[in-house]
Write a protein that holds these residues in place. Structure first.
Motif, PDB file in Angstrom:
ATOM      1  N   ILE A 175      34.302 -39.101  92.927  1.00  0.00           N
ATOM      2  CA  ILE A 175      35.456 -39.572  92.158  1.00  0.00           C
ATOM      3  C   ILE A 175      36.511 -38.476  92.062  1.00  0.00           C
ATOM      4  N   ILE A 176      36.074 -37.254  91.820  1.00  0.00           N
ATOM      5  CA  ILE A 176      37.015 -36.135  91.697  1.00  0.00           C
ATOM      6  C   ILE A 176      37.755 -35.904  93.012  1.00  0.00           C
ATOM      7  N   GLN A 177      37.063 -36.119  94.138  1.00  0.00           N
ATOM      8  CA  GLN A 177      37.719 -35.976  95.433  1.00  0.00           C
ATOM      9  C   GLN A 177      38.834 -37.012  95.587  1.00  0.00           C
ATOM     10  N   LYS A 178      38.538 -38.257  95.172  1.00  0.00           N
ATOM     11  CA  LYS A 178      39.567 -39.300  95.216  1.00  0.00           C
ATOM     12  C   LYS A 178      40.707 -38.975  94.256  1.00  0.00           C
ATOM     13  N   LEU A 179      40.340 -38.395  93.114  1.00  0.00           N
ATOM     14  CA  LEU A 179      41.342 -38.005  92.119  1.00  0.00           C
ATOM     15  C   LEU A 179      42.316 -36.991  92.710  1.00  0.00           C
ATOM     16  N   LYS A 180      41.805 -36.069  93.488  1.00  0.00           N
ATOM     17  CA  LYS A 180      42.658 -35.065  94.127  1.00  0.00           C
ATOM     18  C   LYS A 180      43.603 -35.702  95.138  1.00  0.00           C
ATOM     19  N   ILE A 181      43.093 -36.693  95.866  1.00  0.00           N
ATOM     20  CA  ILE A 181      43.933 -37.343  96.883  1.00  0.00           C
ATOM     21  C   ILE A 181      45.067 -38.122  96.219  1.00  0.00           C
ATOM     22  N   VAL A 182      44.701 -38.980  95.247  1.00  0.00           N
ATOM     23  CA  VAL A 182      45.724 -39.774  94.558  1.00  0.00           C
ATOM     24  C   VAL A 182      46.692 -38.865  93.811  1.00  0.00           C
ATOM     25  N   GLY A 183      46.157 -37.849  93.148  1.00  0.00           N
ATOM     26  CA  GLY A 183      47.008 -36.909  92.430  1.00  0.00           C
ATOM     27  C   GLY A 183      47.928 -36.154  93.362  1.00  0.00           C
ATOM     28  N   GLY A 184      47.439 -35.822  94.558  1.00  0.00           N
ATOM     29  CA  GLY A 184      48.272 -35.121  95.530  1.00  0.00           C
ATOM     30  C   GLY A 184      49.443 -35.969  95.989  1.00  0.00           C
ATOM     31  N   VAL A 185      49.181 -37.265  96.212  1.00  0.00           N
ATOM     32  CA  VAL A 185      50.259 -38.168  96.638  1.00  0.00           C
ATOM     33  C   VAL A 185      51.318 -38.295  95.548  1.00  0.00           C
ATOM     34  N   LEU A 186      50.871 -38.559  94.312  1.00  0.00           N
ATOM     35  CA  LEU A 186      51.816 -38.692  93.200  1.00  0.00           C
ATOM     36  C   LEU A 186      52.528 -37.379  92.916  1.00  0.00           C
ATOM     37  N   GLY A 187      51.772 -36.282  92.968  1.00  0.00           N
ATOM     38  CA  GLY A 187      52.380 -34.980  92.732  1.00  0.00           C
ATOM     39  C   GLY A 187      53.388 -34.614  93.805  1.00  0.00           C
ATOM     40  N   GLY A 188      53.082 -34.990  95.067  1.00  0.00           N
ATOM     41  CA  GLY A 188      54.009 -34.713  96.152  1.00  0.00           C
ATOM     42  C   GLY A 188      55.323 -35.452  95.982  1.00  0.00           C
ATOM     43  N   ALA A 189      55.235 -36.728  95.545  1.00  0.00           N
ATOM     44  CA  ALA A 189      56.461 -37.500  95.313  1.00  0.00           C
ATOM     45  C   ALA A 189      57.292 -36.874  94.202  1.00  0.00           C
ATOM     46  N   THR A 190      56.617 -36.431  93.159  1.00  0.00           N
ATOM     47  CA  THR A 190      57.317 -35.792  92.048  1.00  0.00           C
ATOM     48  C   THR A 190      57.962 -34.477  92.478  1.00  0.00           C
ATOM     49  N   LEU A 191      57.229 -33.700  93.263  1.00  0.00           N
ATOM     50  CA  LEU A 191      57.748 -32.413  93.736  1.00  0.00           C
ATOM     51  C   LEU A 191      58.967 -32.611  94.625  1.00  0.00           C
ATOM     52  N   LEU A 192      58.920 -33.633  95.491  1.00  0.00           N
ATOM     53  CA  LEU A 192      60.051 -33.903  96.378  1.00  0.00           C
ATOM     54  C   LEU A 192      61.304 -34.214  95.578  1.00  0.00           C
ATOM     55  N   LEU A 193      61.153 -35.027  94.547  1.00  0.00           N
ATOM     56  CA  LEU A 193      62.295 -35.363  93.702  1.00  0.00           C
ATOM     57  C   LEU A 193      62.796 -34.139  92.948  1.00  0.00           C
ATOM     58  N   GLY A 194      61.854 -33.274  92.530  1.00  0.00           N
ATOM     59  CA  GLY A 194      62.250 -32.080  91.796  1.00  0.00           C
ATOM     60  C   GLY A 194      63.001 -31.077  92.662  1.00  0.00           C
ATOM     61  N   LEU A 195      62.601 -30.985  93.933  1.00  0.00           N
ATOM     62  CA  LEU A 195      63.231 -30.012  94.827  1.00  0.00           C
ATOM     63  C   LEU A 195      64.562 -30.514  95.395  1.00  0.00           C
ATOM     64  N   ALA A 196      64.638 -31.819  95.628  1.00  0.00           N
ATOM     65  CA  ALA A 196      65.860 -32.367  96.244  1.00  0.00           C
ATOM     66  C   ALA A 196      66.267 -33.656  95.558  1.00  0.00           C
ATOM     67  N   PRO A 197      66.629 -33.609  94.291  1.00  0.00           N
ATOM     68  CA  PRO A 197      66.942 -34.841  93.552  1.00  0.00           C
ATOM     69  C   PRO A 197      68.120 -35.614  94.134  1.00  0.00           C
ATOM     70  N   LYS A 198      69.190 -34.879  94.518  1.00  0.00           N
ATOM     71  CA  LYS A 198      70.373 -35.578  95.034  1.00  0.00           C
ATOM     72  C   LYS A 198      70.073 -36.268  96.368  1.00  0.00           C
ATOM     73  N   TRP A 199      69.335 -35.591  97.226  1.00  0.00           N
ATOM     74  CA  TRP A 199      68.976 -36.192  98.515  1.00  0.00           C
ATOM     75  C   TRP A 199      68.158 -37.451  98.325  1.00  0.00           C
ATOM     76  N   VAL A 200      67.174 -37.409  97.400  1.00  0.00           N
ATOM     77  CA  VAL A 200      66.292 -38.552  97.171  1.00  0.00           C
ATOM     78  C   VAL A 200      67.083 -39.728  96.606  1.00  0.00           C
ATOM     79  N   THR A 201      67.912 -39.455  95.588  1.00  0.00           N
ATOM     80  CA  THR A 201      68.656 -40.560  94.971  1.00  0.00           C
ATOM     81  C   THR A 201      69.730 -41.105  95.913  1.00  0.00           C
ATOM     82  N   ASP A 202      70.363 -40.242  96.681  1.00  0.00           N
ATOM     83  CA  ASP A 202      71.354 -40.719  97.649  1.00  0.00           C
ATOM     84  C   ASP A 202      70.697 -41.578  98.729  1.00  0.00           C
ATOM     85  N   THR A 203      69.506 -41.163  99.169  1.00  0.00           N
ATOM     86  CA  THR A 203      68.757 -41.944 100.155  1.00  0.00           C
ATOM     87  C   THR A 203      68.377 -43.302  99.594  1.00  0.00           C
ATOM     88  N   TRP A 204      67.998 -43.309  98.321  1.00  0.00           N
ATOM     89  CA  TRP A 204      67.651 -44.579  97.649  1.00  0.00           C
ATOM     90  C   TRP A 204      68.852 -45.499  97.655  1.00  0.00           C
TER      91      TRP A 204
END
Length: 458
Positions: free
Chosen positions: A429-458
């Protein structure tokens, strides 16, 4: 150098006894209520320890309202015979809230201070009701407490304070109790739980927020169908199934009857007098206009993305800056209910097929999510045409609590599974938790690093 004193058997015994006392206290019946009370008081601490109010945009700025005597306030309970504001129905606007039990606090303080205590009570009840429901579906004590804190802390619930929507918050707080009474009544067949459900429905009317109560009844209806099917699969005889169906229907009708003084005048007003039904010239609105009105204040893809990253769609800063860039005119609340809740709930998805209670929660979640999105899914259109009363509703986004509560329940069930799992299963379960958390965390990190690019792309 001073030598440290060795612990004596007496010290060890005293420490053991103290630890045992704390453990016993934490396992006591009232401990969860104490936790929810402390969290509620902490959230509104500045209000509780001062003479300040909790500011709300829609409740006005007459901060001295309600400084009269108790006798004068009790006199306000007299119901006027007729009132033109509701098309001649025997009901005055803003009367029903005086029939809710929290009116007692208004007798001893001002109106805005009374609303502040309603906020505190609502948050406490939201946590307690969620805890009771989770314990009823056999979640262990710690995950149930965590689930209660998750729901009472969800921004989709707490952020209504900025707008001053105390009535919405109270309906949301009562909803877990309604689910708890329904499940207990269906499983045990005791009429007392159905009478309690009826009382809760009646209280929901006098909060007063009829639309949120209507949404709550939708959620209860879905949960009832799953409970009925569950009993059928367990082999309950058909006459008993019919009796429990009748008890549920009777509870809903009795609840509507208890709140009829607040229900029917408002319903008739919405159907015949309000801007939902007629235009400014008094003529009935055409179907296209009513549909457009019903879809107003829906959730849009930006708000759905904000369930993962709450800042994605922007927000209104109470200091005066408006960062909201979504498709509604403005936004004073959030539908976010926590990235940890999403993470844990997602982990429980594979178990849904083997757990009908979890399946019912997932179904309510998806139906509510699709409905709140208004024109972006076909569900709202279907409901608009087929469900009685739905054609005079607007602001589908209000139903967001119907996907926040199931998400918190699924997350608590997932946490319960993690804590109860064997060592090898927990590692998986913890292994799956890391995978799901990594995906969600990656999306959050992308928005944090390049907010204007992400929102403009949207």
């Amino acid at each position: 150098m001073k030598k440290s004193r060795r612990a004596t058997p007496t010290d060890v015994a005293a420490s053991t006894q103290e630890s045992s006392s704390l453990h016993q206290f934490a396992r006591g019946r009232w401990f969860p209520l104490l936790v929810f009370a402390l969290v509620s008081l902490a959230y509104f601490g500045e209000f509780v320890v001062s003479d300040k109010i909790v500011y709300g945009v829609d409740v006005g700025s007459d901060y001295h309202l309600g400084k009269g005597t108790i006798a004068e306030k009790l006199g306000e309970l007299d119901q006027p015979l007729w009132n033109h504001h509701l098309g001649g129905f025997p009901e005055a606007s803003e009367l029903r809230w005086r029939y809710f039990p929290t009116y007692v606090t208004y007798l001893f303080t001002t109106h805005h201070r009374h609303l502040g205590w309603r906020y505190v009570l609502s948050v406490f009840l939201a946590g307690w009701g969620t805890y009771l429901f989770l314990r009823t579906i056999r979640a262990k004590r710690l995950p149930a407490i965590w689930g209660g804190i998750a729901f009472m802390s969800a921004p989709t619930f707490l952020s209504f304070t900025l707008a001053g929507h105390h009535a919405k918050m109270m309906v949301i707080a009562l909803f877990p109790f309604m689910c708890w009474a329904l499940v207990r009544g269906m499983r045990e067949g005791k009429i007392g739980f159905f009478l309690l459900l009826a009382t809760l429905i009646g209280l929901g009317i006098y909060t007063p927020h009829l639309q949120l109560l209507y949404y709550a009844l939708w959620g209860l209806g879905v949960l009832f169908l799953f409970q009925l099917y569950d009993l059928f699969k367990e082999g309950l005889q058909r006459p008993l199934l019919a009796i429990r169906t009748g008890l549920f229907a009777g509870a809903v009708l009795l609840g509507l009857g208890l709140g009829s003084e607040g229900l029917w005048p408002s319903y008739l007003h919405a159907k015949t007098q309000s801007k939902r039904a007629v235009s400014d010239d008094g003529q009935a609105r055409p179907l296209e206009d009513r549909l457009e009105f019903a879809r107003s204040w829906s959730l849009h893809p930006e708000e759905i993305a904000s369930l993962v990253v709450p800042e994605f769609g922007g927000f209104y800063d109470p200091k005066g800056s408006d960062h909201y860039w979504g498709r509604n005119p403005f936004k004073l609340n959030s539908e976010y209910f926590g990235i940890v809740v999403i993470l844990l709930a997602a982990l429980f998805v594979p178990q849904i097929r083997r757990n009908r209670l979890a399946l019912s929660m997932a179904t309510v979640f998806l139906l509510a999510l699709f409905y709140t999105m208004g024109p972006h899914t076909p569900l709202h259109l279907i409901v608009f045409h087929l469900v009685p009363g739905a054609s005079v509703l607007r602001t589908p986004g209000m139903a967001a609590f119907l996907f926040a509560f199931p998400a918190c329940v699924l997350a608590a069930m997932s946490l319960d599974r993690i804590l109860s799992a064997a060592e090898d299963e927990r590692a998986n379960i913890i292994q799956k938790l890391k995978i799901v958390g990594g995906v969600l965390g990656g999306a959050t990190l992308l928005l944090g690093l390049a907010p204007k690019w992400v929102t403009d792309t949207w």
